[in-house]
Design a protein around this motif. Structure first.
Motif, PDB file in Angstrom:
ATOM      1  N   GLN A   1     -10.805  -4.332  -7.467  1.00  0.00           N
ATOM      2  CA  GLN A   1     -10.052  -4.254  -8.862  1.00  0.00           C
ATOM      3  C   GLN A   1      -9.179  -2.844  -8.488  1.00  0.00           C
ATOM      4  O   GLN A   1      -8.937  -2.014  -9.652  1.00  0.00           O
ATOM      5  N   LEU A   2      -9.176  -2.315  -7.542  1.00  0.00           N
ATOM      6  CA  LEU A   2      -8.395  -1.434  -7.351  1.00  0.00           C
ATOM      7  C   LEU A   2      -7.072  -1.313  -7.067  1.00  0.00           C
ATOM      8  O   LEU A   2      -6.138  -0.394  -7.362  1.00  0.00           O
ATOM      9  N   GLY A   3      -6.622  -2.596  -6.601  1.00  0.00           N
ATOM     10  CA  GLY A   3      -5.154  -2.691  -6.008  1.00  0.00           C
ATOM     11  C   GLY A   3      -4.565  -4.103  -6.585  1.00  0.00           C
ATOM     12  O   GLY A   3      -5.343  -5.008  -6.911  1.00  0.00           O
TER      13      GLY A   3
ATOM     14  N   GLY B   1       0.775  -1.167  -0.133  1.00  0.00           N
ATOM     15  CA  GLY B   1      -0.076  -0.008  -0.021  1.00  0.00           C
ATOM     16  C   GLY B   1       0.698   1.328   0.186  1.00  0.00           C
ATOM     17  O   GLY B   1       0.357   2.357   0.429  1.00  0.00           O
ATOM     18  N   MET B   2       2.140   1.210  -0.422  1.00  0.00           N
ATOM     19  CA  MET B   2       2.891   2.366  -0.483  1.00  0.00           C
ATOM     20  C   MET B   2       3.458   2.480  -1.955  1.00  0.00           C
ATOM     21  O   MET B   2       3.904   3.815  -2.135  1.00  0.00           O
TER      22      MET B   2
ATOM     23  N   TRP C   1      -0.500   7.832  -7.156  1.00  0.00           N
ATOM     24  CA  TRP C   1      -0.310   7.494  -8.611  1.00  0.00           C
ATOM     25  C   TRP C   1      -0.666   6.163  -8.795  1.00  0.00           C
ATOM     26  O   TRP C   1      -0.518   5.208  -8.110  1.00  0.00           O
ATOM     27  N   ALA C   2      -1.467   6.010  -9.806  1.00  0.00           N
ATOM     28  CA  ALA C   2      -2.020   4.563 -10.161  1.00  0.00           C
ATOM     29  C   ALA C   2      -1.050   3.921 -11.488  1.00  0.00           C
ATOM     30  O   ALA C   2      -0.935   4.730 -12.422  1.00  0.00           O
ATOM     31  N   ARG C   3      -0.643   2.961 -11.223  1.00  0.00           N
ATOM     32  CA  ARG C   3       0.096   2.445 -12.278  1.00  0.00           C
ATOM     33  C   ARG C   3      -0.454   1.117 -12.863  1.00  0.00           C
ATOM     34  O   ARG C   3      -1.321   0.137 -12.399  1.00  0.00           O
TER      35      ARG C   3
ATOM     36  N   THR D   1       2.429  -4.002  -2.921  1.00  0.00           N
ATOM     37  CA  THR D   1       0.768  -3.884  -3.388  1.00  0.00           C
ATOM     38  C   THR D   1       0.849  -2.304  -3.644  1.00  0.00           C
ATOM     39  O   THR D   1       1.299  -1.543  -3.313  1.00  0.00           O
ATOM     40  N   SER D   2      -0.047  -2.066  -4.769  1.00  0.00           N
ATOM     41  CA  SER D   2      -0.258  -0.820  -5.188  1.00  0.00           C
ATOM     42  C   SER D   2      -1.540  -0.321  -5.948  1.00  0.00           C
ATOM     43  O   SER D   2      -2.286  -1.525  -6.456  1.00  0.00           O
ATOM     44  N   LEU D   3      -2.040   0.665  -5.711  1.00  0.00           N
ATOM     45  CA  LEU D   3      -3.088   0.975  -6.728  1.00  0.00           C
ATOM     46  C   LEU D   3      -2.713   0.833  -8.156  1.00  0.00           C
ATOM     47  O   LEU D   3      -1.614   1.098  -8.431  1.00  0.00           O
ATOM     48  N   VAL D   4      -3.780   0.343  -8.975  1.00  0.00           N
ATOM     49  CA  VAL D   4      -3.357   0.011 -10.310  1.00  0.00           C
ATOM     50  C   VAL D   4      -4.269   0.656 -11.145  1.00  0.00           C
ATOM     51  O   VAL D   4      -5.381   1.425 -10.805  1.00  0.00           O
ATOM     52  N   ASP D   5      -3.879   0.733 -12.558  1.00  0.00           N
ATOM     53  CA  ASP D   5      -4.391   1.325 -13.608  1.00  0.00           C
ATOM     54  C   ASP D   5      -4.778   0.421 -14.666  1.00  0.00           C
ATOM     55  O   ASP D   5      -3.760   0.099 -15.421  1.00  0.00           O
TER      56      ASP D   5
END
Ligand code: SAM
Length: 270
Positions: A260-262, A162-163, A217-219, A192-196
């Motif tokens: 579906q966010l991360g 989450g970082m 930032w979404a990647r 883990t990350s916010l995804v695009d």
């Protein structure tokens, strides 16, 4: 516990300005937050379908990932960067349930994390909390509470859970690369990350976060994967968090908006 004494209130505490750690705590239904954090969490919930559920999913994959690292990979040193405020099933609790002598260092930029960690960890000689900025790997890796506690000649699990989405695109490759370089073979990187993946909610969340908390930032999945460098991804690779080794079967074709966010992934340094 850290040798540094936690002050209350921390000198730079501003109750009126939300912080990432406190807003996330509010999302998770925790108590370590103030009105400004709750207002931001509520605003984001109203604009991003499934946001609260995605925070819960992120905590769940953190638990599964740490359990995997301690139990199956046999890692007994954890450097949890951007660890957040203590909640249920924190990294040290999960790791030390597998191995009571597993060492854990929590690092967070939010001074409240040290204050609350100090209370939680008063009697835990295998866990420390450090206030620091993940964007400065040299300072983190050289910090006496880290360098004198984690043996970097032995495998370490380095966590950016989450970082990653708080590291701006112009610095993230270099920052994450510096941490990868500091690890010995057999170490792991857990992110883990916010995804695009093209869903509007993903970029909406990035924008709301950036506008209110400075970074966000979404990647794309490929961009997330790139930050693992030449580390070898363990199965199932970089996937939506709910699909990373779930405890119960999850239908990949029927994920909710929050699922579906991360994305999450764990990789091993060869
Ligand atoms: N790792 C926990 C989890 O996944 O449940 C907490 C994630 S929370 C969304 C992100 C955390 O990263 C917050 O506690 C925030 O304070 C911290 N953080 C953000 N930017 C940071 C930075 N540059 N250095 C250290 N911590 C940072």
């Amino acid at each position: 516990m850290s040798e540094k004494q936690a002050e209350w209130p921390p000198p730079d505490l501003d109750f009126n300005k939300p912080t990432i750690a406190r807003a996330y705590d509010a999302l998770l239904g925790g108590k370590d937050n103030f009105a400004a954090d709750r207002a931001l969490a509520q605003y984001a919930i109203e604009h991003v379908p499934g946001l609260r559920e995605s925070a819960v999913e992120n905590r769940k994959v953190l638990v599964r990932g740490v359990r995997y690292l301690a139990r199956e990979a046999g890692v007994d040193q954890f450097l949890d960067l951007g660890s957040g405020l203590p909640t249920v099933q924190n990294t040290h609790e999960v790791a030390q349930a597998e191995n009571p002598e597993a060492r854990v260092v929590y690092v967070d930029i939010d001074p409240l994390v040290l204050v609350h960690g100090r209370a939680l960890l008063a009697n835990n000689q295998y866990t420390r909390v450090v206030t620091g900025d993940v964007r400065d790997p040299e300072a983190i890796l050289g910090h006496p509470d880290i360098a004198g506690f984690i043996d970097f000649d032995r495998p370490v699990a380095l966590m950016l859970v989450g970082m990653l989405h708080y590291l701006a695109p112009d610095i993230s490759d270099e920052v994450v690369g510096a941490y990868r370089d500091a690890l010995c073979p057999g170490s792991y990187l857990f992110m883990t990350s916010l995804v695009d993946t093209g869903l509007p909610a993903q970029q909406d969340l990035a924008r709301i976060t950036r506008e209110n908390l400075e970074e966000g930032w979404a990647r794309t999945p490929e961009e997330i994967e790139r930050h693992f460098g030449d580390f070898e991804l363990v199965d199932p690779g970089v996937v939506f968090t709910a699909l990373w080794r779930p405890d119960d079967p999850v239908d990949p074709d029927n994920l909710s908006p929050g699922e579906q966010l991360g994305m999450a992934g764990i990789a091993r340094k060869p």
